[in-house]
Design an enzyme around this catalytic site. Structure first.
Site, PDB file in Angstrom:
ATOM      1  N   SER A 185      -1.376   4.767  -3.272  1.00 36.50           N
ATOM      2  CA  SER A 185      -2.435   4.420  -2.338  1.00 36.50           C
ATOM      3  C   SER A 185      -3.617   5.373  -2.589  1.00 36.50           C
ATOM      4  O   SER A 185      -3.925   5.648  -3.750  1.00 36.50           O
ATOM      5  CB  SER A 185      -1.896   4.525  -0.910  1.00 36.50           C
ATOM      6  OG  SER A 185      -2.673   3.784  -0.038  1.00 36.50           O
ATOM      7  N   ASP A 441       0.294  -6.976  -2.596  1.00 37.78           N
ATOM      8  CA  ASP A 441      -0.428  -5.904  -1.903  1.00 37.78           C
ATOM      9  C   ASP A 441      -1.934  -6.158  -1.899  1.00 37.78           C
ATOM     10  O   ASP A 441      -2.560  -6.234  -2.961  1.00 37.78           O
ATOM     11  CB  ASP A 441      -0.125  -4.577  -2.615  1.00 37.78           C
ATOM     12  CG  ASP A 441      -0.909  -3.414  -2.034  1.00 37.78           C
ATOM     13  OD1 ASP A 441      -1.390  -3.530  -0.889  1.00 37.78           O
ATOM     14  OD2 ASP A 441      -1.025  -2.391  -2.737  1.00 37.78           O
ATOM     15  N   HIS A 466       2.768  -2.881  -1.168  1.00 41.53           N
ATOM     16  CA  HIS A 466       2.104  -1.596  -1.372  1.00 41.53           C
ATOM     17  C   HIS A 466       3.078  -0.495  -1.803  1.00 41.53           C
ATOM     18  O   HIS A 466       4.019  -0.190  -1.076  1.00 41.53           O
ATOM     19  CB  HIS A 466       1.437  -1.226  -0.053  1.00 41.53           C
ATOM     20  CG  HIS A 466       0.332  -0.242  -0.144  1.00 41.53           C
ATOM     21  ND1 HIS A 466      -0.752  -0.417  -0.971  1.00 41.53           N
ATOM     22  CD2 HIS A 466       0.119   0.931   0.490  1.00 41.53           C
ATOM     23  CE1 HIS A 466      -1.578   0.603  -0.825  1.00 41.53           C
ATOM     24  NE2 HIS A 466      -1.068   1.436   0.052  1.00 41.53           N
TER      25      HIS A 466
END
Ligand SMILES: *[C@@H]1O[C@H](CO)[C@@H](O)[C@H](O)[C@H]1NC(C)=O
Ligand SMILES: *[C@@H]1O[C@H](CO)[C@@H](O)[C@H](O)[C@H]1NC(C)=O
Ligand SMILES: *[C@@H]1O[C@H](CO)[C@@H](O)[C@H](O)[C@H]1NC(C)=O
Ligand SMILES: *[C@@H]1O[C@H](CO)[C@@H](O)[C@H](O)[C@H]1NC(C)=O
Ligand SMILES: *[C@@H]1O[C@H](CO)[C@@H](O)[C@H](O)[C@H]1NC(C)=O
Length: 504
Positions: A185, A441, A466
């Site tokens: 991320s 994602d 994700h």
């Protein structure tokens, strides 16, 4: 490590920050915390089964860092938290650096995850650094308007470089100890950028679900959410996407018609919906359920795309999409053990304005600050193809920057442009970076999805959400995820082999 000790520690610490990026909706935050909690539980169980390796149980340690690396006349410092697991390490072995992001990190960042599985295989020293201003890595007055200005990705990268020096000295490391970095991320972007800006410190980087291209108006987020809701690979369908869209259109129509008490009753709002900003909060919370479900599909939200779509289109005909949407909401509240949906914008605003520190969890105020000063990433819904409410507007997101920090809306766009100029967006021109994304994602829309060169490679995983590749292996992992982890593992092995050749 003895399970008894694990049990006592585990409840006190939250899992590392690799789980997501936040937006300001309350519901999204709740889903994110829920995923954290369940992943921590999973890590805990995994460690109970397989143990930790030979070393001592990692403790939280602290390094004093300059508050401002770029002005040596400012001698202020802050305490930065880190963890070390040397249980697998061989003195000639590599160093795996796990990079923290917009959440607190815990000892699980050096005890659990795919990077730890690989550390065991490659006899690596595992170290993890919490991001400045998140978790415990902040001064007591750090969140004040005066002090939050030292929060930036550039300062965070400089923190990583001085942490590199600290670990090198502490473990008497030489050039033979090859550093690799990992993150997912926002920390995935930091992982790529650490390699890009400090190639002399880190030999290679894995960047998972890294939105390396900053974007002010991130309409692509909900485009992917819509695609994922209609993707049969994960139990979605075109019918499901249309039903969600119809449900939100009905809500918008009722808002327009002023049927506020009806909406308040149907969606169990804790308070009245008379204020326009509370109406936006309602539709934002409703959209969050779908965004959160898609972003964390099969990652422990206890709920997945197939289940939501089943409520929206399963069973017999007869119920309207609006009614089904109320079922999705009620089901969500029941799972979170909440009696009503909090739609007070004023309350959200006060939370973001609060300078009280919370040593565990997502740093919401800090992350909003970083969106206002570096990244944008606003998940808007003004595109006609967006399935949610068009009340999710760029202007309301930008307004938050001035309401919370006094940052002018007009300054956010240029800040985002600078970020892309500074790091190279999705064409960084670096080397030895592996970008890993999942096509379910929503964040993959801002990532590197194709090989950029022979040493800037990309893996796009069919059907995962994700940061799924960073989790420890699970029996129910779909084959494309298993394959991706094997590819990452092979790449890490190849890098370490290349480093051995280069340095011996
Ligand atoms: C930090 O700098 C200030 C002035 O710039 C000085 O008064 C103070 O003694 C310094 N503190 C330390 C710990 O060096
Ligand atoms: C590093 O070297 C010093 C001095 O030679 C030694 O005392 C220390 O134990 C070494 N540390 C490690 C972790 O090997
Ligand atoms: C608003 O509520 C009234 C009375 O319940 C109803 O007749 C009308 O259809 C509603 N309008 C919308 C747009 O739902
Ligand atoms: C993903 O896998 C499914 C089979 O599970 C396949 O039908 C689909 O075409 C694949 N999608 C892509 C983009 O490769
Ligand atoms: C690095 O490894 C090589 C090959 O194993 C060895 O000859 C050399 O002494 C090592 N260098 C250091 C500084 O440890």
């Amino acid at each position: 490590m003895k399970p008894a000790l694990l049990r006592c520690c585990f409840a006190l610490f939250a899992l590392s920050g690799f789980l997501s990026l936040a937006r300001s909706g309350k519901v999204f935050r709740q889903i994110k915390e829920h995923v954290r909690w369940s992943q921590e539980l999973r890590a805990h169980k995994h460690l109970q089964l397989y143990g930790v390796g030979g070393g001592p149980w990692p403790k939280a340690e602290t390094l004093r860092q300059p508050l401002d690396h770029f002005n040596r006349q400012n001698n202020a410092t802050f305490p930065q938290r880190f963890f070390v697991n040397d249980g697998f390490w061989h003195p000639q072995g590599p160093v795996f650096l796990f990079i923290g992001g917009e959440s607190s990190i815990s000892e699980y960042s050096v005890l659990s995850g795919h990077h730890v599985d690989m550390a065991q295989r490659y006899s690596a020293l595992v170290v993890a650094l919490e991001h400045r201003y998140y978790g415990a890595s902040i001064n007591p007055d750090g969140l004040s308007l005066e002090n939050i200005r030292f929060l930036s990705s550039q300062q965070a990268l400089a923190d990583l470089s001085s942490f590199h020096l600290y670990i090198t000295r502490r473990f008497n490391l030489t050039r033979n100890n090859t550093w690799l970095c990992f993150g997912g991320s926002y920390p995935g972007s930091l992982s790529a950028w650490f390699r890009l800006k400090f190639p002399h410190l880190v030999f290679a980087a894995v960047a998972s679900s890294a939105p390396v291209r900053a974007q002010l108006d991130f309409t692509g987020y909900n485009k992917v959410v819509a695609e994922s809701l209609s993707n049969p690979v994960v139990g979605g369908s075109e019918k499901c996407r249309q039903a969600v869209s119809a449900g939100f259109r009905a809500v918008d129509a009722k808002l327009k018609a002023g049927n506020l008490s009806e909406l308040q009753k149907d969606f169990l709002s804790c308070g009245s919906l008379v204020l326009p900003e509370d109406q936006s909060e309602l539709v934002s919370n409703l959209a969050d359920i779908f965004m959160g479900t898609v972003q964390y599909n099969h990652e422990g939200a206890g709920y997945d795309i197939a289940a939501v779509c089943d409520i929206m289109v399963g069973g017999g005909e007869g119920e309207s999409s609006y009614t089904r949407l109320t079922h999705v909401l009620k089901d969500y509240l029941a799972r979170m053990a909440l009696s009503c949906l909090d739609c007070s914008f004023q309350k959200s605003l006060l939370e973001l304005q609060s300078t009280r520190l919370d040593p565990v969890g997502v740093g919401e105020r800090q992350w909003v600050y970083q969106t206002c000063t570096e990244f944008g990433y606003y998940q808007t819904c003004e595109d006609p193809l967006c399935p949610f409410s068009s009340l999710l507007s760029l202007s309301s997101q930008l307004q938050l920057c001035s309401q919370v920090f006094g940052i002018s809306s007009a300054s956010v766009g240029p800040a985002v442009t600078f970020t892309n100029e500074f790091y190279g967006a999705d064409h960084p021109k670096s080397s030895r970076i592996l970008f890993v994304n999942g096509d379910i994602d929503p964040w993959h829309a801002l990532g590197v999805l194709k090989d950029r060169s022979h040493s800037e490679r990309a893996i796009l995983i069919n059907g995962t959400a994700h940061c799924a590749d960073m989790n420890p292996t699970q029996p129910q992992d779909p084959p494309p995820l298993t394959l991706a982890r094997q590819q990452i593992d092979k790449q890490v092995g190849d890098w370490l082999e290349a480093a051995r050749k280069e340095f011996s």
